[in-house]
Design a protein around this motif. Sequence first.
Motif, PDB file in Angstrom:
ATOM      1  N   THR A   2       0.832  -1.193   0.000  1.00  0.00           N
ATOM      2  CA  THR A   2       0.000   0.000   0.000  1.00  0.00           C
ATOM      3  C   THR A   2       0.868   1.246   0.000  1.00  0.00           C
ATOM      4  O   THR A   2       1.877   1.308   0.701  1.00  0.00           O
ATOM      5  CB  THR A   2      -0.902   0.001   1.252  1.00  0.00           C
ATOM      6  N   THR A  84      -6.116   4.297  18.476  1.00  0.00           N
ATOM      7  CA  THR A  84      -6.451   4.053  17.082  1.00  0.00           C
ATOM      8  C   THR A  84      -7.654   4.879  16.653  1.00  0.00           C
ATOM      9  O   THR A  84      -8.505   5.261  17.456  1.00  0.00           O
ATOM     10  CB  THR A  84      -6.766   2.565  16.819  1.00  0.00           C
ATOM     11  N   GLN A  86     -10.438   3.951  14.048  1.00  0.00           N
ATOM     12  CA  GLN A  86     -10.941   2.823  13.274  1.00  0.00           C
ATOM     13  C   GLN A  86     -12.224   3.196  12.540  1.00  0.00           C
ATOM     14  O   GLN A  86     -13.167   2.415  12.474  1.00  0.00           O
ATOM     15  CB  GLN A  86     -11.137   1.610  14.185  1.00  0.00           C
ATOM     16  N   ASP A  96     -11.928  -4.282  12.713  1.00  0.00           N
ATOM     17  CA  ASP A  96     -10.667  -4.946  12.387  1.00  0.00           C
ATOM     18  C   ASP A  96      -9.498  -4.026  12.726  1.00  0.00           C
ATOM     19  O   ASP A  96      -9.315  -2.992  12.086  1.00  0.00           O
ATOM     20  CB  ASP A  96     -10.643  -5.313  10.904  1.00  0.00           C
ATOM     21  N   ALA A  98      -6.533  -4.187  11.996  1.00  0.00           N
ATOM     22  CA  ALA A  98      -5.625  -4.015  10.855  1.00  0.00           C
ATOM     23  C   ALA A  98      -6.039  -2.817  10.001  1.00  0.00           C
ATOM     24  O   ALA A  98      -5.254  -2.316   9.207  1.00  0.00           O
ATOM     25  CB  ALA A  98      -5.596  -5.285  10.004  1.00  0.00           C
ATOM     26  N   HIS A  99      -7.278  -2.352  10.187  1.00  0.00           N
ATOM     27  CA  HIS A  99      -7.809  -1.207   9.447  1.00  0.00           C
ATOM     28  C   HIS A  99      -7.862   0.027  10.341  1.00  0.00           C
ATOM     29  O   HIS A  99      -8.884   0.702  10.404  1.00  0.00           O
ATOM     30  CB  HIS A  99      -9.216  -1.514   8.919  1.00  0.00           C
ATOM     31  N   SER A 101      -5.875   3.665  11.679  1.00  0.00           N
ATOM     32  CA  SER A 101      -4.776   4.618  11.738  1.00  0.00           C
ATOM     33  C   SER A 101      -4.459   4.812  13.224  1.00  0.00           C
ATOM     34  O   SER A 101      -5.190   4.333  14.091  1.00  0.00           O
ATOM     35  CB  SER A 101      -5.139   5.943  11.057  1.00  0.00           C
ATOM     36  N   GLU A 102      -3.343   5.462  13.507  1.00  0.00           N
ATOM     37  CA  GLU A 102      -2.936   5.696  14.896  1.00  0.00           C
ATOM     38  C   GLU A 102      -2.807   7.185  15.153  1.00  0.00           C
ATOM     39  O   GLU A 102      -2.363   7.933  14.288  1.00  0.00           O
ATOM     40  CB  GLU A 102      -1.581   5.054  15.175  1.00  0.00           C
ATOM     41  N   HIS A 123      -0.691   6.410   9.363  1.00  0.00           N
ATOM     42  CA  HIS A 123      -1.123   5.118   8.826  1.00  0.00           C
ATOM     43  C   HIS A 123      -2.544   5.162   8.257  1.00  0.00           C
ATOM     44  O   HIS A 123      -3.315   4.203   8.394  1.00  0.00           O
ATOM     45  CB  HIS A 123      -1.008   3.996   9.869  1.00  0.00           C
ATOM     46  N   GLU A 125      -3.257   4.778   5.307  1.00  0.00           N
ATOM     47  CA  GLU A 125      -3.340   3.746   4.271  1.00  0.00           C
ATOM     48  C   GLU A 125      -3.923   2.439   4.802  1.00  0.00           C
ATOM     49  O   GLU A 125      -4.390   1.589   4.034  1.00  0.00           O
ATOM     50  CB  GLU A 125      -1.962   3.497   3.636  1.00  0.00           C
ATOM     51  N   ARG A 126      -3.941   2.255   6.103  1.00  0.00           N
ATOM     52  CA  ARG A 126      -4.531   1.047   6.689  1.00  0.00           C
ATOM     53  C   ARG A 126      -6.062   1.083   6.667  1.00  0.00           C
ATOM     54  O   ARG A 126      -6.713   0.046   6.751  1.00  0.00           O
ATOM     55  CB  ARG A 126      -4.079   0.884   8.140  1.00  0.00           C
ATOM     56  N   GLY A 130      -8.989   5.226   3.176  1.00  0.00           N
ATOM     57  CA  GLY A 130      -8.097   6.093   3.943  1.00  0.00           C
ATOM     58  C   GLY A 130      -7.784   7.435   3.302  1.00  0.00           C
ATOM     59  O   GLY A 130      -7.650   8.430   4.008  1.00  0.00           O
TER      60      GLY A 130
END
Length: 162
Positions: A2, A84, A86, A96, A98-99, A101-102, A123, A125-126, A130
């Motif tokens: 990504t 996060t 989310q 999830d 994995a999806h 940003s922080e 992040h 792109e996660r 995004g």
Amino acid sequence: MTTPIPSIEGKTTVNVARERAFELFTGHFGAWWPRQYHIGSVEVADVILEPHEGGRWFERGVDGSECDWGRVLTWEAPERIVFTWQIGGDWQFDPDPAHASEIEVRFHADGPEQTTIEVEQRHFERLVGGEGVHGAIEHGGGGWVALLAAYSGLVAGEAGPA
């Protein structure tokens, strides 16, 4: 692989001790977070960041309903928190991790009664969608610069006249 999406940053300095700056940021999120920024179906009553690793970041509606926004990853009071975001491009919570940003927030003591707060949201792109989320945050409402201005207003009112 990504393509990375740039981080969004913000910085402000407030005239309170680092411990108090941290407490006002984390413990009074709903007092400074703009009410128009929410994902629930009803008006926001409060925004809560639970004060521990694994804690929830969520909104509570005026009807008592709750909508998750993310989770607390790191709680290092009064120096740093990481949590996060989310919320994907459909403006709904994505369970999830994995999806996600922080958002990292650092509190730097500049003296006994002055603290600089630095925020980096990274992040994107996660996130599903995004790029759209990044654009909406950065350009739609002024991003973390505008959010920190609201926070600074709370701190200034709490600290009283200089």
